[in-house]
Write a protein that holds these residues in place. Structure first.
Motif, PDB file in Angstrom:
ATOM      1  N   ASP A  36       0.827  -1.216   0.000  1.00 60.35           N
ATOM      2  CA  ASP A  36       0.000   0.000   0.000  1.00 60.35           C
ATOM      3  C   ASP A  36       0.857   1.259   0.000  1.00 60.35           C
ATOM      4  O   ASP A  36       0.492   2.277  -0.615  1.00 60.35           O
ATOM      5  N   THR A  37       1.997   1.214   0.693  1.00 63.09           N
ATOM      6  CA  THR A  37       2.883   2.381   0.726  1.00 63.09           C
ATOM      7  C   THR A  37       3.435   2.679  -0.665  1.00 63.09           C
ATOM      8  O   THR A  37       3.463   3.836  -1.120  1.00 63.09           O
ATOM      9  N   LEU A  38       3.851   1.635  -1.359  1.00 66.33           N
ATOM     10  CA  LEU A  38       4.369   1.828  -2.718  1.00 66.33           C
ATOM     11  C   LEU A  38       3.274   2.307  -3.668  1.00 66.33           C
ATOM     12  O   LEU A  38       3.519   3.139  -4.552  1.00 66.33           O
ATOM     13  N   LEU A  39       2.064   1.794  -3.502  1.00 65.99           N
ATOM     14  CA  LEU A  39       0.941   2.270  -4.334  1.00 65.99           C
ATOM     15  C   LEU A  39       0.668   3.742  -4.082  1.00 65.99           C
ATOM     16  O   LEU A  39       0.383   4.510  -5.009  1.00 65.99           O
ATOM     17  N   LEU A  40       0.766   4.136  -2.810  1.00 65.77           N
ATOM     18  CA  LEU A  40       0.497   5.526  -2.465  1.00 65.77           C
ATOM     19  C   LEU A  40       1.550   6.448  -3.077  1.00 65.77           C
ATOM     20  O   LEU A  40       1.234   7.544  -3.558  1.00 65.77           O
ATOM     21  N   LEU A  41       2.786   5.976  -3.105  1.00 68.50           N
ATOM     22  CA  LEU A  41       3.855   6.794  -3.678  1.00 68.50           C
ATOM     23  C   LEU A  41       3.767   6.860  -5.205  1.00 68.50           C
ATOM     24  O   LEU A  41       4.079   7.890  -5.813  1.00 68.50           O
ATOM     25  N   SER A  42       3.367   5.739  -5.823  1.00 69.21           N
ATOM     26  CA  SER A  42       3.308   5.689  -7.283  1.00 69.21           C
ATOM     27  C   SER A  42       2.054   6.338  -7.823  1.00 69.21           C
ATOM     28  O   SER A  42       2.064   6.927  -8.919  1.00 69.21           O
ATOM     29  N   GLY A  43       0.960   6.209  -7.114  1.00 66.98           N
ATOM     30  CA  GLY A  43      -0.301   6.703  -7.620  1.00 66.98           C
ATOM     31  C   GLY A  43      -0.939   5.695  -8.543  1.00 66.98           C
ATOM     32  O   GLY A  43      -0.282   4.798  -9.080  1.00 66.98           O
ATOM     33  N   GLY A  44      -2.232   5.791  -8.719  1.00 69.43           N
ATOM     34  CA  GLY A  44      -2.916   4.858  -9.597  1.00 69.43           C
ATOM     35  C   GLY A  44      -3.034   3.497  -8.951  1.00 69.43           C
ATOM     36  O   GLY A  44      -3.036   3.355  -7.735  1.00 69.43           O
ATOM     37  N   ASN A  45      -3.126   2.479  -9.790  1.00 70.31           N
ATOM     38  CA  ASN A  45      -3.300   1.123  -9.293  1.00 70.31           C
ATOM     39  C   ASN A  45      -2.089   0.238  -9.541  1.00 70.31           C
ATOM     40  O   ASN A  45      -2.184  -0.977  -9.447  1.00 70.31           O
ATOM     41  N   ARG A  46      -0.962   0.856  -9.924  1.00 71.45           N
ATOM     42  CA  ARG A  46       0.224   0.079 -10.205  1.00 71.45           C
ATOM     43  C   ARG A  46       1.373   0.561  -9.330  1.00 71.45           C
ATOM     44  O   ARG A  46       1.478   1.735  -8.994  1.00 71.45           O
ATOM     45  N   THR A  47       2.238  -0.391  -8.992  1.00 67.76           N
ATOM     46  CA  THR A  47       3.414  -0.054  -8.182  1.00 67.76           C
ATOM     47  C   THR A  47       4.587   0.182  -9.109  1.00 67.76           C
ATOM     48  O   THR A  47       5.081  -0.749  -9.767  1.00 67.76           O
ATOM     49  N   VAL A  48       5.005   1.427  -9.189  1.00 69.56           N
ATOM     50  CA  VAL A  48       6.138   1.787 -10.042  1.00 69.56           C
ATOM     51  C   VAL A  48       7.136   2.552  -9.175  1.00 69.56           C
ATOM     52  O   VAL A  48       6.971   3.753  -8.946  1.00 69.56           O
ATOM     53  N   PRO A  49       8.140   1.879  -8.641  1.00 67.92           N
ATOM     54  CA  PRO A  49       9.100   2.550  -7.753  1.00 67.92           C
ATOM     55  C   PRO A  49       9.747   3.749  -8.430  1.00 67.92           C
ATOM     56  O   PRO A  49      10.108   3.706  -9.613  1.00 67.92           O
ATOM     57  N   ASN A  50       9.890   4.842  -7.684  1.00 73.70           N
ATOM     58  CA  ASN A  50      10.544   6.086  -8.107  1.00 73.70           C
ATOM     59  C   ASN A  50       9.770   6.838  -9.189  1.00 73.70           C
ATOM     60  O   ASN A  50      10.315   7.770  -9.790  1.00 73.70           O
ATOM     61  N   TYR A  51       8.513   6.442  -9.396  1.00 68.71           N
ATOM     62  CA  TYR A  51       7.690   7.155 -10.375  1.00 68.71           C
ATOM     63  C   TYR A  51       6.369   7.540  -9.732  1.00 68.71           C
ATOM     64  O   TYR A  51       5.777   6.769  -8.968  1.00 68.71           O
ATOM     65  N   LYS A  52       5.927   8.740 -10.060  1.00 70.58           N
ATOM     66  CA  LYS A  52       4.641   9.225  -9.584  1.00 70.58           C
ATOM     67  C   LYS A  52       3.704   9.298 -10.775  1.00 70.58           C
ATOM     68  O   LYS A  52       3.896  10.094 -11.699  1.00 70.58           O
ATOM     69  N   CYS A  53       2.694   8.435 -10.734  1.00 73.41           N
ATOM     70  CA  CYS A  53       1.815   8.294 -11.890  1.00 73.41           C
ATOM     71  C   CYS A  53       0.520   9.077 -11.747  1.00 73.41           C
ATOM     72  O   CYS A  53      -0.349   8.996 -12.619  1.00 73.41           O
ATOM     73  N   GLU A  54       0.361   9.822 -10.665  1.00 76.27           N
ATOM     74  CA  GLU A  54      -0.884  10.555 -10.443  1.00 76.27           C
ATOM     75  C   GLU A  54      -0.530  12.022 -10.273  1.00 76.27           C
ATOM     76  O   GLU A  54       0.120  12.418  -9.308  1.00 76.27           O
ATOM     77  N   THR A  55      -0.945  12.817 -11.196  1.00 79.56           N
ATOM     78  CA  THR A  55      -0.528  14.221 -11.201  1.00 79.56           C
ATOM     79  C   THR A  55      -1.183  15.037 -10.100  1.00 79.56           C
ATOM     80  O   THR A  55      -0.602  16.005  -9.616  1.00 79.56           O
ATOM     81  N   GLN A  56      -2.389  14.714  -9.730  1.00 80.35           N
ATOM     82  CA  GLN A  56      -3.113  15.516  -8.747  1.00 80.35           C
ATOM     83  C   GLN A  56      -2.957  15.010  -7.313  1.00 80.35           C
ATOM     84  O   GLN A  56      -3.680  15.455  -6.437  1.00 80.35           O
ATOM     85  N   LEU A  57      -2.025  14.080  -7.070  1.00 76.95           N
ATOM     86  CA  LEU A  57      -1.854  13.556  -5.714  1.00 76.95           C
ATOM     87  C   LEU A  57      -1.152  14.594  -4.856  1.00 76.95           C
ATOM     88  O   LEU A  57      -0.022  14.985  -5.135  1.00 76.95           O
ATOM     89  N   ILE A  58      -1.839  15.114  -3.856  1.00 74.53           N
ATOM     90  CA  ILE A  58      -1.267  16.099  -2.938  1.00 74.53           C
ATOM     91  C   ILE A  58      -1.141  15.423  -1.585  1.00 74.53           C
ATOM     92  O   ILE A  58      -2.111  15.345  -0.821  1.00 74.53           O
ATOM     93  N   LEU A  59       0.033  14.908  -1.289  1.00 76.17           N
ATOM     94  CA  LEU A  59       0.264  14.155  -0.058  1.00 76.17           C
ATOM     95  C   LEU A  59       1.064  15.009   0.923  1.00 76.17           C
ATOM     96  O   LEU A  59       2.202  15.380   0.644  1.00 76.17           O
ATOM     97  N   ALA A  60       0.426  15.329   2.068  1.00 75.97           N
ATOM     98  CA  ALA A  60       1.136  16.091   3.109  1.00 75.97           C
ATOM     99  C   ALA A  60       1.879  15.164   4.053  1.00 75.97           C
ATOM    100  O   ALA A  60       2.945  15.501   4.571  1.00 75.97           O
ATOM    101  N   GLY A  61       1.340  14.012   4.303  1.00 70.58           N
ATOM    102  CA  GLY A  61       1.987  13.075   5.210  1.00 70.58           C
ATOM    103  C   GLY A  61       1.097  11.879   5.466  1.00 70.58           C
ATOM    104  O   GLY A  61      -0.031  11.805   4.979  1.00 70.58           O
ATOM    105  N   ILE A  62       1.630  10.927   6.232  1.00 73.77           N
ATOM    106  CA  ILE A  62       0.931   9.666   6.500  1.00 73.77           C
ATOM    107  C   ILE A  62       0.778   9.491   8.005  1.00 73.77           C
ATOM    108  O   ILE A  62       1.700   9.807   8.781  1.00 73.77           O
ATOM    109  N   ILE A  63      -0.371   8.959   8.406  1.00 71.65           N
ATOM    110  CA  ILE A  63      -0.614   8.611   9.807  1.00 71.65           C
ATOM    111  C   ILE A  63      -0.667   7.089   9.910  1.00 71.65           C
ATOM    112  O   ILE A  63      -1.434   6.441   9.207  1.00 71.65           O
ATOM    113  N   GLY A  64       0.156   6.562  10.796  1.00 74.22           N
ATOM    114  CA  GLY A  64       0.140   5.110  11.013  1.00 74.22           C
ATOM    115  C   GLY A  64       1.558   4.562  11.123  1.00 74.22           C
ATOM    116  O   GLY A  64       2.519   5.280  10.909  1.00 74.22           O
TER     117      GLY A  64
END
Length: 748
Positions: A36-64
């Motif tokens: 799930d962490t890798l999906l959150l970083l990559s965006g979309g439904n695919r895990t692509v390390p070091n790539y951000k596939c979602e342009t509108q993802l505005i992530l301030a931080g994670i709780i947990g």
């Protein structure tokens, strides 16, 4: 959900901005959390390390996450990108290492100080004999060892130390349950998760067990629904360490209004709804609670207030509260970013919040400092930790009429007057209580040693304090001392009276018959003998101790020498009657005076050496008799004391033998008979004195010597002089020369 809604409605915090959230369920699995962490970083439904596939993802931080193991997996990935992560429950001290986890923070206290806090609780209630259960995790194992160490440092002991896990074979779980049942420890520290303790409690609940007090670490979640009714009751009165928790205003009201129509995307709400009311949403059965003909449709209008309040677990909101703090920490960091000057000109912040980067949020999180509505100040230290403050929750399942703190020790406490004695082969906390030895006290409970009282003090009956010892000596104020002193005075007056009678009738034949000069000297010495016994009565001083034994010995020696001289005088006088006897030339005072001077000189020499070299001195005897200080005279060199007595006894025996041999002389010289009896008494008294003297102690030893002096002196006085005084005063017709020589005797 509650906190974000509260912040979005706050006109002073992030005004004109709206916070959103996204739930991702790790199912407490490290693998799922990593995915799930890798999906959150990559965006979309695919895990692509070091790539951000979602342009509108505005992530301030994670709780947990909740658990340290899952949080660690996330933190290692997020730390690479400096994306902030705030855990609301992870406690492992390792996560404080900023070299490994540079972007990890937490609002729940780290477990670094938890073992010390638990140990202090045990010490506070004087629970010195406890068992420890710990889950099969590195953190629990580490904590158990630290608690054990703290307990040993505080004088406590661990009755047992057992590792538990719900995945262990049944025989191993049974073994742990048997250890708990057989242990005498009434307090058990449990550094475990509730699912690991569940099978142990169920096994224990089948047997009769005395009440145990469980002390749980902050990793234990209070969830009555996880346990059976019987096993849950075993936890009554237990204590649970939880992270410091304060009130969350309006949160309870929020819980009662969370339902699917308010948050139609809330899968969690629908799951909860089906489970709480046993119903099913249309075309859905998320929980599979009901099936078949018993299906009850969920309407969304069910009354939450009709449910048992325990279903919301409002008795333990520690995790909930720290999630509340985590959201507010992000909100204040974001607020500071858009409203405060840039931090040390390290970077510039775009006024458009949509352009912020997570690593920028992390920089502001380190300096966040805010106060909640319940007046709690929240901030992070250099390790990303909040101050370690724990609350202690007491589980009360049913009323407990007892208000006494339970005891948990291997042995009962030792009262004052007793000390602890370790049992061979047992822990140091298992001991027996033995009374303090003679002369020692213990004024504290559970002491391992007793203390000796000072020389002049003695323990009281309960042996918890020292009291002044009784001072003992033969005093004039006590009956024994007064009686002996009175007898001594009476006998001395009797001797003086006898001397006066002899002096007044000095020219009578009975006085002149046996050397009246020796009689005067003997009576004077007997007077001094009786008076010298008074030096033995009263408080011993340096002078009385130094002179009393030599004075008594010398005076008695002079007296015995006088008797020996008188006896020899009788023999010489008898033998000198024959004109042809060579003893006629020794008639007179020459021989008696020589005997007197020679015999007395030897004793004088012994006494002089004694006084000059090792004189007697007063001392406080605290060894002989318990609880008393005997004020007595130390005789110095004891051998000189016995030399003095031995020489005096030697003269007495010689006098007795000589008098015994002269006992059959004619009546004119019958004084030898009286001397024989007097010396027999004298020798008998002094022979019995030695064993009596050695078998007594203190003032009774002194009394024995005084009694011996008085009785032996009285024997000499009465057996030698009383018959003569009787003739002088009551039978004057016998006090004539004719009567003494036998010339007026009529023969038939």
């Amino acid at each position: 959900m509650f906190t974000i809604e509260e912040i979005n409605q706050n006109q002073h915090l992030l005004p004109n901005h709206t916070l959103g959230f996204r739930f991702m369920d790790s199912c407490l699995s490290e693998v799922v959390a990593l995915q799930d962490t890798l999906l959150l970083l990559s965006g979309g439904n695919r895990t692509v390390p070091n790539y951000k596939c979602e342009t509108q993802l505005i992530l301030a931080g994670i709780i947990g996450e909740l658990y340290s193991s899952v949080s660690e997996v996330m933190a290692r990935i997020l730390g690479v990108y400096r994306i902030p992560q705030i855990s609301i429950s992870a406690q492992h001290p390792m996560l404080s290492d900023k070299h490994q986890f540079p972007s990890f923070l937490r609002t729940f206290p780290a477990a670094t100080l938890l073992p010390q806090a638990i140990a202090k609780l045990l010490y506070h209630f004087n629970w010195t004999w406890v068992g420890i259960l710990f889950s099969n995790t590195d953190l629990s194992s580490l904590q158990s060892q630290k608690i054990r160490q703290h307990m040993v440092e505080n004088g406590g002991c661990v009755a047992f130390l057992e590792k538990i896990d719900d995945r262990y074979p049944n025989d191993r779980l049974v073994k742990v349950a048997e250890v708990i049942l057989q242990s005498s420890a009434t307090v058990i520290v449990c550094l475990c998760y509730e699912m690991h303790l569940k099978p142990i409690l169920e096994l224990v609940s089948f047997r009769e067990i005395t009440a145990k007090v469980w002390v749980f670490s902050s990793s234990f979640t209070i969830n009555p629904h996880m346990f059976t009714r019987e096993s849950w009751r075993l936890l009554n009165g237990s204590l649970v360490f939880i992270g410091s928790t304060n009130d969350i205003p309006h949160f309870t009201n929020f819980l009662y209004h969370v339902w699917s129509f308010t948050y139609p995307w809330g899968t969690f709400s629908k799951l909860f709804w089906e489970k709480a009311f046993g119903c099913q949403w249309e075309v859905q059965n998320l929980t599979h609670v009901v099936t078949g003909k018993d299906i009850i449709p969920c309407t969304g209008e069910e009354d939450l207030k009709a449910l048992d309040p325990a279903i919301f677990q409002l008795n333990d909101l520690s995790t909930t509260y720290h999630a509340y703090l985590a959201v507010y920490a992000y909100a204040h960091a974001l607020h500071n970013m858009i409203s405060v000057e840039p931090m040390e000109d390290n970077f510039e912040i775009d006024t458009n919040i949509h352009n912020i980067k997570p690593w920028q949020v992390l920089q502001y999180l380190w300096d966040v400092r805010f106060t909640t509505e319940s007046k709690e100040e929240v901030y992070f230290d250099l390790n990303g930790d909040v101050p370690a403050v724990f609350d202690i929750l007491n589980i009360q399942i049913y009323p407990d009429d007892s208000s006494q703190t339970p005891r948990s020790d291997c042995s009962e406490s030792c009262f004052v007057g007793y000390r602890k004695s370790s049992r061979m082969g047992y822990s140091t906390c298992c001991f027996d209580c033995v009374p303090c030895s003679t002369g020692e006290i213990a004024n504290e409970t559970d002491t391992t040693e007793c203390w000796k009282c000072p020389e002049d003090q003695w323990p009281n009956e309960s042996r918890d304090k020292c009291l002044p010892k009784v001072i003992e000596f033969l005093s004039y104020q006590e009956p024994l001392g007064a009686a002996l002193a009175t007898i001594a005075v009476i006998l001395s007056l009797t001797s003086i009276l006898s001397l006066i009678i002899f002096y007044l009738f000095q020219d009578t034949p009975i006085v002149r018959a046996n050397n009246r000069g020796l009689s005067y000297l003997l009576l004077g010495n007997l007077t001094l003998c009786f008076l010298c016994s008074l030096t033995f009565v009263g408080f011993p001083t340096k002078l009385t101790c130094m002179i009393r034994q030599p004075a008594f010995g010398f005076i008695f020696t002079v007296s015995v020498s006088c008797i020996l001289a008188k006896t020899v005088t009788v023999i010489i006088a008898f033998k000198a009657v024959n004109p042809h006897n060579q003893l006629r030339k020794w008639v007179g005072p020459k021989i008696p005076n020589l005997i007197l001077i020679f015999c007395s000189f030897i004793q004088l020499l012994i006494c002089t050496i004694w006084i000059a070299s090792h004189p007697s001195f007063p001392e406080n005897n605290t060894r002989t008799e318990s609880g008393k200080i005997i004020i007595e005279c130390n005789e110095g060199l004891t051998i000189l004391f016995y030399c003095m007595l031995g020489y005096m006894g030697f003269l007495a025996i010689i006098s007795f033998i000589v008098a015994f041999l002269a006992r059959r002389l004619p009546d004119s010289f019958n004084e030898a008979k009286f001397i024989t009896f007097s010396m027999l008494v004298f020798v008998s008294v002094w022979l019995s004195f030695i064993p009596a003297y050695l078998s007594t102690q203190g003032k009774y030893m002194v009394a024995v010597e005084i009694f011996t002096i008085l009785s032996s002196g009285a024997g000499l006085l009465f057996l030698i002089f009383l018959p003569k005084c009787y003739i002088i005063l009551l039978q004057p017709e016998m006090n004539t020369k004719e009567y003494l020589t036998g010339k007026n005797t009529t023969h038939k």
